[in-house]
Design a protein around this motif. Sequence first.
Motif, PDB file in Angstrom:
ATOM      1  N   SER A  44      61.252  -0.803  45.944  1.00  0.00           N
ATOM      2  CA  SER A  44      61.470   0.510  46.555  1.00  0.00           C
ATOM      3  C   SER A  44      62.051   0.479  47.952  1.00  0.00           C
ATOM      4  N   ASP A  45      62.063  -0.674  48.611  1.00  0.00           N
ATOM      5  CA  ASP A  45      62.514  -0.669  49.995  1.00  0.00           C
ATOM      6  C   ASP A  45      63.153  -1.990  50.371  1.00  0.00           C
ATOM      7  N   SER A 124      57.451   1.965  48.637  1.00  0.00           N
ATOM      8  CA  SER A 124      58.183   2.673  49.678  1.00  0.00           C
ATOM      9  C   SER A 124      57.609   2.335  51.041  1.00  0.00           C
ATOM     10  N   ARG A 125      58.473   2.249  52.026  1.00  0.00           N
ATOM     11  CA  ARG A 125      58.027   2.006  53.396  1.00  0.00           C
ATOM     12  C   ARG A 125      58.045   3.288  54.226  1.00  0.00           C
TER      13      ARG A 125
END
Length: 143
Positions: A44-45, A124-125
């Motif tokens: 996700s990041d 996610s970050r």
Amino acid sequence: MIIPSELNSFFKPNHFLNYPKIEIPQKFVDSRGAIMNIADGKFSDVAVIECKSGAIRANHIHQDDWHICYLVYGKMEYKWADSIEAKPKSIQINQGELFYTPPKVPHLMKFIENSCFIAVAKLSRLQDKYEDDTKRLENFFSA
């Protein structure tokens, strides 16, 4: 070493023989230079993180997240433990090396010189989501 399901078509167990350092799984070199694929899969990041000499990053543990990091330039001391009950270990990470932090592994990065690394993460970050999965550690490592 358990390879995250999101990456297991790209990484093989032999890539993790020197954990936490990991072998770059794909390298293509010719007269023009080199291409090094450091991650492929579901994540996700991807972040580029710059660090000043003497800076400390991480000093925490993730519940579900993992990350693969590539040190573009610089040098760091990477500290980790197999669990929150285990004794911490330490290794030097040099420019051009790839390393892995699985979920539930306490870790800390201390930068020996100005450095830049790329972090590829499962989750996610975005700050609120990142903090939900992260537990800060205050006295686990002696920085």
